[in-house]
Structure formats: C-alpha cells, structure tokens
Design an enzyme around this catalytic site. Structure first.
Site, PDB file in Angstrom:
ATOM      1  CD  GLU B  54      10.823 -18.512  41.405  1.00  0.00           C
ATOM      2  OE1 GLU B  54      10.597 -19.548  40.773  1.00  0.00           O
ATOM      3  OE2 GLU B  54      11.565 -18.463  42.404  1.00  0.00           O
ATOM      4  CG  ASP B  65       9.463 -26.703  35.878  1.00  0.00           C
ATOM      5  OD1 ASP B  65       9.795 -26.393  37.038  1.00  0.00           O
ATOM      6  OD2 ASP B  65       9.331 -25.869  34.963  1.00  0.00           O
TER       7      ASP B  65
END
Lengths: 439, 280
Positions: B54, B65
């Site tokens: 990824e 995040d």
C-alpha cells in the site's frame, strides 16, 4: 410560502437545480449545492452525520425546538440585533448631491452586539440544543480568531456540556485573550502544533478527535463548510440574521436594500444574511474575502480569485491548492478569514452568478476599520472590516456610474475587542512597538 | 461482489488463503525521506515478507492519520514529493516482484481529483498498479472514480468502521473490489496496545453483508497482534509500525534493517495465525 415570479437567474439554473426545482434558492437542501458540497469524510463519521441530520430534520419540524431557540435568542443572545444607519461613514462614499440628499445610505446589521460579540452564537445555540437532544455529553470545536471557540465554550457552560476547543498554536498566540476567555468558561483549549498551525489544522485535529470519540462527542462545526448536513444546518441557524435585517429594512426604509454585503471566511455570517435576499432579483449580493497582502503576492485567502474547485474537510468547494491538490496556506490579518476553502453554498452562488465575491486586502480592511471607529464610534471585528471596505468600494463604483438613492446593507458580524492589540500594532499605537514577537 | 474474480489483489488473497494464511499488507508513504529511498524501503518491505503493498500519497491534511504517518507525510512534502511519484514506486514494486505483489495506492481524494480522476486511473493501471484505497472517499461520492476503475479493472478499496450500519456495510461491500478495509477501532492510524473485539465482529458483519475479502487495519503493530487478526481476517494491514522504523535519526541502512526486522516479525505473526489457534 408565496409563489415566486419566474426569474431570469432561475432559468439559468435549471440543470444544477435538477432535484431542487420546486425550491427557492433560499431553501436549497444539502448534500449538494450545484456541484459543490457532499460528504468527503471517512466512513467512520457517516453514522454520526446521518444521526445529526435526522435529529436536525426532527427539530426543524418540532415547534418546541423552535420555541426554545427563540427564547435563547431573545433572553440570552439579545436578539433581534439592531439595525444601525451610519451616515458619517456613508459620507466617505460620496458627499450630498446638489439636492442636499446623500446618494448612498449605509446600514449595519449589528451582530457585534450579540452575547459573546459575534454572529457565531446563533449557530452554536442551535447545535448545542441538538447535542442535548442526541444525548451526547461532549462537544469539540475548531477556532481561528477565537470567536467560535468562545461561543461554543459559552453554550457548553450554559447547557452543562464538556467542551474541548482546537486552535492552531499560531492563533493561540495571536488571540491569547480569547484563549483565556474560553478557559474562564470552563473549556479546554488544545493548541495544534502540526501543519501550518492555523484554523485548517485545528479542523484536522477536531476531525481526528471526532473519529475517535464520536459515540459521545458532537463536532460543533463553526461555519457553513464541512460535510453535509453542516453547510445547510449552519445556514439554517444563521438565517435569522437576514430575516431580521429584511424586516428591519422594510420598516426603516420602506424597501429592500440595493446592495447586501458581508465578509466571507467559511461564510456563515454572509450566508445567514444573503439567504433572506437570494430570491430578490433586485438585491445585489457581495461577499468580500481576505485579499491579504494582495492576490499577486500569493499571501491571501481569496478562494474565488486565487483558488479552484477541490475537496477539503468533507466538502467540494473552491479551494486554495497547488498543482498537486495540496492545500496552500492562506493568509490574512484577520484570523477569522484565514481559511483556504469556503462554504459550498458560496461556491454555488458564485458559479451561478447570484453573488459576487471580491478580495479586500489587509490594508483596505484596516483603513475601513479605522474609519468606522472614528466616524461612528463602533470598533468592528477585523473580519467585518473587510465587508466595510468592500462596501466603500462598491458604493463608490455605483456613485461613479451615476447611481443615487442607494441603500447598502452590511453585516457587522463581530465586534473588535479581540482585535484591539492587532489594530494597535497596525497603527503603531503601542509604546516601543516592535513588529516582531507579535505573531 | 461478482467482480472479485477480476481483481489481482483478491486473487492473491485467495492464493494465500489456499496456503492457510492471511496476507500481510504493508503501508509506506512515497517520498519519505525522498523518492529514491522510499523505493528502497518498499522493496525492503516486499523482500521481508509483505504480500500486498500500500503506497501512500502524502497530503497536507491527512485527517485519518495519527502522528507517525503525519510526520512522514509532512517530511515527504517538504522534500518535494509529487503525486506522480507514487507511480514510480508502483512500477518499482511490479518490476521488483515480477508482478506477484499487488501494489495499491492509498490517497486522500483531492490530490487524485486535481490530477484528474480518469487520468490518474489510467496512469496507475499503466504503471502496473492494482487499485486504490480511499480513506476519505465513500462509495456515495465515488461515481467518477468507480467508473474509471471499472473500465480499467482496478481495485476500489473502501473502508468500513465499527460505527457502520448494516445498510452501509452492504453498500460498501457491493461497491468494493479487491477487499473491504475494516478499521479495527474508531480512530486514526497509529499503534495501539490491543486490537479490540470490535474488529472481529466487524469482519464477520462485513462478510455477512456480502464482502468476499476483508482486511483489517488501524492499530496493528506487533507480530502478536498480526497473529490475532490473521486468524479471522483475509489480510492484516500495518502502517504506522513500519513507518516508525524509518523516522529515526539512525543511518539509512540501519533504518532499512529495522524495517525489514519489523516486517519479518509481522510476517511470522501472520504465518502462525491459523496454525496455533491464533494467539501464539
């Protein structure tokens, strides 16, 4: 609702309004405003957004909710806010004509006189009542200048909710007094030290908190941006500004204003005022965004002059971005306008040509700030000073084009107490004033 | 649901399931500390046992995040990382692995929107990429990306969360190709003490909603956690724990060694997940 006569602007809109044909512009629903808006957020938040929308729709149909909010508006906020004519300020657009009559009259909608000092309280009280109905116990908010943070901390104190406010570290320094104010009201202020350390990063942190604590936390978003239902819901909580102003203008002048103007950061005070006039073709609408040090300097927050459509913080709208879609930092002397995107409804009004958006530089805004202080004894928020500068410009343009008997309405969205230190520095009023160490 | 057979990622997950284990899916951002070294890092991760890669596109406003990935993204942007650089890494993975390791791009939507959704899909396919994971793009808003991905046979990996209703799980399972990304907890990326019970329940519910493959991400950082999740999920997604090995001030080769070591521990965890009852 009365039938609207067929209007040219509506004809041009047939396509963008495909699902909304039966509505007036003022009643367009989310999630989309033309091609703008939507819900560009992590799936984890969708359940909360759905719950919020359902609760909001239920509240809209509940006379009890409306009554409670009205009571707070009247007894707590001090609504209706006054309408003040400012002839000594207006004289700086144009002096009296040969007949002795002023060609331009300027009226201010006094949201600065609301409890907590700005229009922000309208939205905050509405959402805080929804929070109680949803049974949530904690609210979080972002703030730039501190106005929304103070308003949220106020409503949280009033209704007994835990309150955490995210504020860019840069802004906690620029607005130290508002940090103290929020803490006095019992809120926790969290300085955000990542990214550009301003409003945009405070929103990122608030979203991260929300994703983590969404089961008991409501994100009390402060403007008409963000994912659906925020843009529509926050507009609804602010539409009272325009509704009052419209009625006050009719009562005072006997007709609608020719020009309606407001500053546009996220755009809540502007949309709240514009909304009551969207379906009146004869009323020109102007939004003034922060031109900072000038468009050509690259240091501004003029999304319509210097941005392009994109996605930030949950909505598709005009956005300051580079060729890679990375958000470009905004700049303005006013923390409240210092944001790289804008509410999707404004992008829509811009694209369909219903409202005009122009940049106003820091210098122009500060000149208008001083002018209102000295001619009318009113210290405006620097955000609102952008609208004042814009209306000076538009008014002069109209007079140059031979216009007369014009009525201009400006939203004085907030008062300038919080900006005294910034203004004192700008005008060199402080002893031993240094240009450093003040940011 | 019926399109799963056309997905290279799904085929890889099936192949691994045939050997009795889940896939290890490893995340790293492109351009940290620079593009060339991010290629080295990704190939190191592949050599150390990652089955699916990824590759993150650094973005100025990564709301999903936590601090570790934020720091790496900020540094990558400061070092001049561009969106198109992700294609370089995708190509490198395809070349390095002889096409055996599917490479997915993970990107917030605006960089892709600005690049041009169709153009990005075309260039990603041309670079040998398998598809894209979209943390802030839900199927409801993804008409443009979905059409482009379908045209090119690219994977569309959407997320589900413990808060997702049954209706949303159905919608997302139907819209996804490759796998569905199940967020183990409510929150952002980062390491956590434990991966809660909610993750297994979510995987079960997502499968019941029609998903053929479900991988679990958020909070997995140790071999032990990988073993636990690998017991029930089709894939174990690890990000922050890998990125963290690259954030130190140690010499670059030491950092690559650390990355290889952590990857190896995670791979071992996944490998033993279904042989020892899962918790080693």
């Amino acid at each position: 609702m009365p039938e609207q006569p067929e209007q040219p602007v509506r004809d041009a809109l047939t396509e963008t309004l495909a699902d909304q044909v039966a509505e007036k512009l003022a009643d367009v629903h989310g999630p989309y405003f033309g091609q703008f808006g939507g819900r560009y957020v992590p799936e984890a938040l969708i359940a909360a957004l759905d719950e919020l929308e359902a609760e909001f729709r239920k509240a809209q149909g509940d006379p009890g909710f409306a009554a409670e909010l009205s009571r707070l508006h009247r007894d707590y906020t001090g609504r209706p806010s006054p309408l003040t004519e400012v002839p000594r300020f207006a004289a700086h657009i144009a002096g009296p004509g040969d007949d002795g009559a002023a060609p331009v009259r300027v009226f201010l909608k006094r949201e600065d006189l609301n409890h907590t000092g700005s229009h922000k309280i309208n939205n905050v009280l509405g959402q805080a009542l929804l929070v109680k109905r949803m049974g949530k116990t904690r609210v979080i908010a972002e703030t730039g200048a501190g106005q929304h943070g103070v308003a949220t901390a106020t409503a949280a104190a009033l209704l007994g909710l835990e309150c955490v406010v995210y504020m860019g570290e840069e802004d906690t320094r620029r607005q130290a007094l508002n940090v103290a104010r929020m803490e006095l009201l019992g809120a926790t202020v969290v300085p955000v030290t990542v990214g550009t350390r301003t409003l945009k990063d405070a929103i990122n942190e608030a979203l991260r908190d929300w994703v983590t604590n969404v089961d008991h936390t409501h994100y009390l978003l402060g403007t008409v941006t963000g994912p659906h239902p925020f843009p529509e819901m926050v507009r609804e909580f602010h539409r009272i500004i325009g509704e009052e102003a419209r009625e006050q203008m009719l009562e005072r002048v006997g007709r609608l204003p020719d020009v309606v103007a407001a500053c546009v950061g996220g755009g809540s005070n502007a949309l709240g005022l514009f909304n009551a006039f969207l379906d009146d073709d004869g009323v020109a609408l102007y939004g003034f965004e922060a031109g900072g040090e000038g468009i050509e300097s690259g240091r501004h927050a003029a999304r319509f002059s210097g941005g392009a459509p994109g996605v930030l913080h949950g909505a598709r709208s005009y956005l300051l971005q580079d060729d890679d879609g990375q958000t470009r930092p905004s700049h303005s002397v006013s923390a409240g306008l210092d944001y790289p995107s804008v509410g999707p409804a404004h992008s829509w009004l811009h694209d369909i040509g219903r409202a005009a958006y122009e940049p106003v530089t820091d210098a122009e805004a500060m000149e208008a700030f001083q002018l209102l202080c000295r001619t009318e004894g009113i210290i405006p928020a620097i955000e609102s000073a952008h609208a004042l500068a814009g209306v000076l410009r538009v008014g002069r343009r109209i007079v140059e084009d031979g216009g007369s008997d014009q009525v201009l309405l400006v939203n004085l969205s907030g008062r300038g107490d919080k900006d005294v230190a910034t203004a004192a520095r700008w005008f060199g009023l402080l002893d031993g004033d240094a240009t450093e160490g003040d940011q | 649901m019926s399109t799963a057979t056309t997905s290279r990622t799904a085929a890889r997950l099936d192949e691994l399931a045939g050997t009795g284990r889940a896939a290890l899916v490893g995340y790293l951002p492109v351009g940290f500390p620079d593009v060339a070294r991010s290629v080295e890092a990704v190939t190191t991760m592949v050599d150390a046992g990652v089955d699916v890669v990824e590759i993150g596109v650094p973005y100025t406003d990564p709301v999903m995040d936590g601090p570790v990935i934020q720091r790496a993204a900020e540094a990558a942007l400061a070092a001049g990382a561009r969106v198109r650089d992700v294609l370089t890494v995708v190509e490198a993975v395809a070349e390095h692995s002889g096409g055996t390791v599917p490479a997915l791009v993970m990107s917030y939507y605006n960089p892709v929107l600005r690049y041009g959704v169709e153009a990005f899909a075309r260039d990603l396919a041309a670079a040998g990429g398998a598809g894209m994971i979209t943390p802030d793009l839900i199927p409801d808003e993804a008409a443009e990306w979905s059409a482009a991905a379908d045209e090119l046979g690219l994977d569309k990996v959407y997320l589900v969360a413990p808060s997702s209703t049954a209706e949303r799980l159905h919608l997302t399972a139907r819209a996804s190709r490759g796998f569905v990304y199940a967020a183990s907890t409510m929150g952002v990326t980062g390491t956590r003490e434990s991966v809660g019970l909610a993750a297994e329940e979510l995987v079960t519910a997502t499968r019941s909603a029609g998903a053929d493959h479900v991988c679990v991400g958020l909070g997995v950082s140790t071999g032990e956690q990988a073993a636990e999740v690998g017991r029930y999920a089709d894939g174990v997604i690890v990000g922050s724990a890998l990125v963290r090995t690259l954030l130190s001030d140690d010499p670059w080769t030491d950092r690559l060694d650390a990355l290889g070591r952590v990857t190896g521990e995670l791979a071992a965890g996944v490998a033993r997940a279904r042989t020892t009852g899962g918790d080693s």
